[in-house]
Scaffold this active site. Structure first.
Site, mmCIF file in Angstrom:
data_model
loop_
_atom_site.group_PDB
_atom_site.id
_atom_site.type_symbol
_atom_site.label_atom_id
_atom_site.label_comp_id
_atom_site.label_asym_id
_atom_site.label_seq_id
_atom_site.Cartn_x
_atom_site.Cartn_y
_atom_site.Cartn_z
ATOM 1 N N ASP A 14 -21.723 -13.164 31.734
ATOM 2 C CA ASP A 14 -21.036 -12.056 32.403
ATOM 3 C C ASP A 14 -20.693 -12.474 33.831
ATOM 4 O O ASP A 14 -21.349 -13.347 34.400
ATOM 5 C CB ASP A 14 -21.910 -10.802 32.432
ATOM 6 C CG ASP A 14 -21.059 -9.565 32.684
ATOM 7 O OD1 ASP A 14 -20.431 -9.070 31.727
ATOM 8 O OD2 ASP A 14 -20.976 -9.109 33.847
ATOM 9 N N ARG B 9 -27.564 -7.981 18.918
ATOM 10 C CA ARG B 9 -27.733 -7.093 20.072
ATOM 11 C C ARG B 9 -28.797 -6.022 19.808
ATOM 12 O O ARG B 9 -29.457 -5.556 20.728
ATOM 13 C CB ARG B 9 -26.372 -6.469 20.385
ATOM 14 C CG ARG B 9 -26.320 -5.556 21.555
ATOM 15 C CD ARG B 9 -26.463 -6.285 22.875
ATOM 16 N NE ARG B 9 -26.122 -5.376 23.950
ATOM 17 C CZ ARG B 9 -26.962 -4.494 24.466
ATOM 18 N NH1 ARG B 9 -28.207 -4.434 24.034
ATOM 19 N NH2 ARG B 9 -26.562 -3.670 25.429
#
Ligand code: CP3
Length: 354
Positions: A75, A39
């Protein structure tokens, strides 16, 4: 046993299993140092849009803990994106939409999600399924229409989602147009995930917790039922997670979803009595218990197993997503305890089956 020998799928259908399978909502996330390392180099968007990164991050918790199911890394907000409503993830705030549905005109003009914008998800699913061990299930997912709609209209996380709740009551035709368009988009989306290799589909109606039962029944549940029947027709299990719906299980079981996910506010034992063994249950350890000392985690995991008791239709999970502050050892404790303590609840059924 199903032909591919996936314990998770057997538990979804209540078939005999040697132990209680487990996975954790949000298992691919920031509590893992290996997730944070990736990330650091990529935005959340890049990670979701790059099948290689999606695959790597999905498999991280499987490699570390050996969970029985992987959930694709993505998501629920990719559906609004495929409808032209984009969001950015803002640190300490959450998803914020560039162009929320803040006028009636915008809601009225919403169109079906464009599957071309979702191809990266399907490619990711294919790649994950190729790399994932055959004994593990791959869970695809979508947000529920109500939960996605509430983000699109509100434009950002909200403490009460009052704008969409107001819209729902005052402009119900417009609201139903949005819900209908989302439902059709979601059905196409999950169908393509299954075609790409997803073994099960979870539908997240997280924001159902802002609704009363009566309102949920009119404004969200009919759409969920349409999605569940579409998934049932694909012959993969559908897990319906309606946060806050633990006391509505008599209603939720009429969706015909083979698995209902429950949060920690209801006892598994009560839930099991309500669904009458006809439905499998997924849950429901309170995630905050993972911040407690190890011996307490062990005791609480045992309580969850004991609460379900004997039978095959339990999938161990938390009652909601794992948070970034949870220590790695706490998750290991959950895994070790479920593996050690759950087989005794299965003995009788396995013996009867032989
Ligand atoms: O479970 C998994 O590991 C799979 C991936 C997954 C994510 N989000 C990754 C994610 C899944 C299944 C979701 C679902 C999701 N997303 C829901 C429904 C389930 C739930 O937990 O309630 C909702 C409401 C969202 C919307 C969303 N996405 C929010 C509110 C946030 C910010 C909250 C937060 O924790 O920061 C996100 C971002 C998000 N989705 C992250 C991850 C790993 C954090 C991204 C990062 O900063 O690295």
């Amino acid at each position: 046993m199903n032909p591919q020998n996936k314990i998770f799928i057997d538990a979804c259908y209540g078939n005999p299993v040697p132990y209680t399978p487990l996975w954790i909502m949000r298992q691919a996330g920031r509590y893992l140092p290996e997730y944070r390392a990736i990330r650091k180099q990529h935005t959340f968007h890049e990670m979701m849009h790059t099948p290689d990164l999606m695959t790597e991050v999905t498999l991280q918790p499987i490699h570390r803990y050996g969970f029985d199911a992987a959930i694709m890394f993505s998501d629920i907000l990719v559906i609004p994106e495929a409808m032209g409503v984009n969001f950015q993830l803002i640190e300490n705030v959450g998803p914020v939409f560039d162009n929320p549905l803040d006028t009636m005109e915008k809601v009225k003009s919403i169109q079906l999600a464009d599957p071309a914008h979702l191809q990266h998800v399907f490619e990711g699913v294919k790649q994950i399924r190729n790399e994932l061990d055959d004994s593990k299930a791959l869970i695809g997912f979508s947000g529920a229409p109500w939960t996605i709609a509430s983000y699109m209209v509100e434009g950002k996380p909200s403490k009460d989602y009052r704008h969409i709740r107001a819209l729902m009551h005052s402009e119900s035709a417009v609201f139903h147009h949005l819900m209908d368009t989302l439902t059709e988009s979601i059905i196409t989306y999950v169908t393509e995930q299954v075609k790409a290799g997803a073994d099960a589909i979870q539908i997240f109606d997280t924001n159902a917790s802002y609704l009363s039962r009566d309102v949920f029944e009119v404004f969200s549940f009919p759409y969920l039922k349409r999605i569940v029947s579409a998934v049932n027709a694909l012959n993969v299990p559908c897990i319906l997670f309606v946060k806050g719906g633990g006391y509505w299980l008599d209603l939720l079981k009429t969706s015909n979803a083979p698995v209902l996910g429950i949060d920690w506010t209801v006892s598994l034992n009560d839930a099991k009595l309500t669904v009458n063994d006809s439905v499998s249950l997924q849950g429901n350890l309170d995630p905050s218990i993972l911040l407690a000392p190890n011996h307490i985690i062990e005791k609480e995991v045992c309580k969850v197993l004991e609460s379900y008791g004997e039978g095959n239709g339990h999938i161990f999970n938390l009652g909601h997503g794992i948070t970034p502050d949870i220590p790695l050892e706490a998750v290991q404790m959950v895994v070790d305890t479920v593996r050690a303590e759950s087989p005794k609840y299965k003995l009788q059924t396995i013996e009867m089956d032989e």
